[in-house]
Design an enzyme around this catalytic site. Structure first.
Site, mmCIF file in Angstrom:
data_model
loop_
_atom_site.group_PDB
_atom_site.id
_atom_site.type_symbol
_atom_site.label_atom_id
_atom_site.label_comp_id
_atom_site.label_asym_id
_atom_site.label_seq_id
_atom_site.Cartn_x
_atom_site.Cartn_y
_atom_site.Cartn_z
ATOM 1 N N ASP A 72 0.828 -1.211 0.000
ATOM 2 C CA ASP A 72 0.000 0.000 0.000
ATOM 3 C C ASP A 72 0.865 1.265 0.000
ATOM 4 O O ASP A 72 1.975 1.270 0.528
ATOM 5 C CB ASP A 72 -0.915 -0.020 1.239
ATOM 6 C CG ASP A 72 -2.033 1.018 1.138
ATOM 7 O OD1 ASP A 72 -2.382 1.419 0.011
ATOM 8 O OD2 ASP A 72 -2.557 1.426 2.193
ATOM 9 N N HIS A 93 2.083 3.547 -9.145
ATOM 10 C CA HIS A 93 1.824 2.149 -9.511
ATOM 11 C C HIS A 93 2.955 1.606 -10.384
ATOM 12 O O HIS A 93 3.354 0.453 -10.262
ATOM 13 C CB HIS A 93 0.477 2.017 -10.230
ATOM 14 C CG HIS A 93 -0.696 2.407 -9.376
ATOM 15 N ND1 HIS A 93 -0.871 1.922 -8.092
ATOM 16 C CD2 HIS A 93 -1.753 3.231 -9.608
ATOM 17 C CE1 HIS A 93 -1.990 2.440 -7.589
ATOM 18 N NE2 HIS A 93 -2.538 3.234 -8.477
ATOM 19 N N LEU A 97 10.643 -20.494 -4.974
ATOM 20 C CA LEU A 97 9.600 -19.728 -4.279
ATOM 21 C C LEU A 97 8.249 -19.858 -4.987
ATOM 22 O O LEU A 97 8.181 -19.768 -6.212
ATOM 23 C CB LEU A 97 10.009 -18.243 -4.264
ATOM 24 C CG LEU A 97 8.996 -17.256 -3.698
ATOM 25 C CD1 LEU A 97 9.012 -17.289 -2.175
ATOM 26 C CD2 LEU A 97 9.287 -15.835 -4.184
HETATM 27 C C1 IPE Z 1 -5.338 -2.571 0.084
HETATM 28 O O1 IPE Z 1 -5.024 -1.240 -0.174
HETATM 29 C C2 IPE Z 1 -5.387 -3.347 -1.168
HETATM 30 C C3 IPE Z 1 -4.119 -3.525 -1.877
HETATM 31 C C4 IPE Z 1 -2.946 -3.114 -1.476
HETATM 32 C C5 IPE Z 1 -4.201 -4.226 -3.130
HETATM 33 P P1 IPE Z 1 -6.153 -0.113 -0.255
HETATM 34 O O2 IPE Z 1 -5.468 1.165 -0.478
HETATM 35 O O3 IPE Z 1 -7.188 -0.505 -1.232
HETATM 36 O O4 IPE Z 1 -6.779 -0.199 1.215
HETATM 37 P P2 IPE Z 1 -7.744 0.801 1.996
HETATM 38 O O5 IPE Z 1 -8.927 1.036 1.130
HETATM 39 O O6 IPE Z 1 -6.998 2.051 2.271
HETATM 40 O O7 IPE Z 1 -8.065 0.075 3.261
HETATM 41 C C1 IPE Z 2 -1.701 0.315 -3.338
HETATM 42 O O1 IPE Z 2 -1.437 1.683 -3.351
HETATM 43 C C2 IPE Z 2 -2.051 -0.231 -4.706
HETATM 44 C C3 IPE Z 2 -3.461 -0.645 -4.854
HETATM 45 C C4 IPE Z 2 -4.349 -0.656 -3.909
HETATM 46 C C5 IPE Z 2 -3.867 -1.092 -6.179
HETATM 47 P P1 IPE Z 2 -2.629 2.749 -3.331
HETATM 48 O O2 IPE Z 2 -3.030 3.004 -4.742
HETATM 49 O O3 IPE Z 2 -3.707 2.313 -2.429
HETATM 50 O O4 IPE Z 2 -1.895 4.022 -2.752
HETATM 51 P P2 IPE Z 2 -2.451 5.002 -1.624
HETATM 52 O O5 IPE Z 2 -2.835 4.156 -0.452
HETATM 53 O O6 IPE Z 2 -3.608 5.724 -2.211
HETATM 54 O O7 IPE Z 2 -1.288 5.895 -1.328
HETATM 55 MG MG MG Z 3 -4.056 2.517 -0.442
#
Ligand code: IPE
Ligand code: IPE
Ligand code: MG
Length: 247
Positions: free
Chosen positions: A17, A34, A128
């Protein structure tokens, strides 16, 4: 260090995240985060392989992430397609076995086909096992398992009295895979966000403020060090654990 110093988690699960915030902090659009995430995935896979971790499960896209703006979802799906094209040969060379978990029927046919091809190519590898969770939700997984058991019961092949934790576990996406020993979440949030609800029952949790694109080997090392220093009691007393588990 303690007697656990050499203990390596057999299964590591990671909620990757913080991509969007990482990009924003640099004045870049979210997609840049991303894109930057991919290099970190490569490093972490390599590092886990090198250390002898058996299974690595990465949360790449959740059931709930479909609610993001269409353009962002489209971009992420495009990145998955590109990554499959670019990375699979190297993973195969490094004896990695690749598997995808999640609601495959919700993905574009082309992505699903590429995933299936990558799974087939690497199925015989002995390194792995890399499990990538795409369109995955812990609740989706448990509901699907319950439905499968209900179908077996309705068909007269399963007695409801025989449904236990192991029978249900056999119907989950991670059937046959040991539960995660260590779950790492980057990005500062301290929640599960519908990741492996069933399988994380006794995992050690490690929350890290570093945003995923900035996650380095040293941060992985801190998680492993913390893991090695923890006492996993599984409901027993410390004295029982120290005496070898069955005292
Ligand atoms: C969790 O991250 C899902 C992934 C990393 C794929 P999110 O950014 O979607 O989580 P929330 O919504 O902040 O809990
Ligand atoms: C995690 O990073 C990737 C996915 C959930 C696909 P985020 O896109 O949630 O990044 P933040 O949390 O908004 O910084
Ligand atoms: Mg996120």
């Amino acid at each position: 260090m303690s007697q656990f110093a050499a203990r390596i988690p057999r299964h590591v699960a990671i909620i990757m995240d913080g991509n969007g915030r990482w990009a924003r902090a640099r004045g870049l659009p979210r997609p840049a985060g991303h894109r930057a995430a991919m290099k970190v995935v490569r490093n972490v896979v390599q590092e886990c392989s090198r250390r002898g971790v058996g299974y690595l499960t990465l949360f790449a896209f959740s059931s709930e992430n479909w609610q993001r703006p269409r353009e962002e979802v489209g971009l992420i799906m495009g990145l998955f397609l590109d990554a499959l094209e670019r990375e699979v040969a190297d993973l195969h060379e490094n004896r990695v076995r690749l598997r995808f978990i999640g609601a495959r029927e919700t993905l574009a046919a082309q992505l699903d086909q590429r995933m299936a091809a990558a799974e087939a190519l690497t199925a015989g590898n002995d390194g792995l096992t890399l499990l990538v969770a795409v369109s995955y939700g812990g609740r989706w997984d448990i509901v699907r398992a319950a439905r499968r058991l209900a179908q077996e019961t309705a068909a007269g092949r399963l007695d409801p009295a025989d449904i236990d934790e192991s029978r249900l576990g056999e119907q989950l996406a991670l059937a046959g895979v040991p539960d995660p020993d260590l779950m790492i979440r980057t990005g500062g949030e301290q929640r599960i966000s519908n990741f492996l609800l069933w399988n994380l029952a006794y995992s050690e949790l490690f929350f890290c403020d570093v945003l995923w694109p900035a996650f380095e080997v040293e941060h992985l090392q801190s998680a492993f060090d913390q893991f090695a220093a923890r006492e996993r009691r599984f409901g027993k007393t410390s004295a029982q654990v120290q005496a070898g588990g069955d005292a």
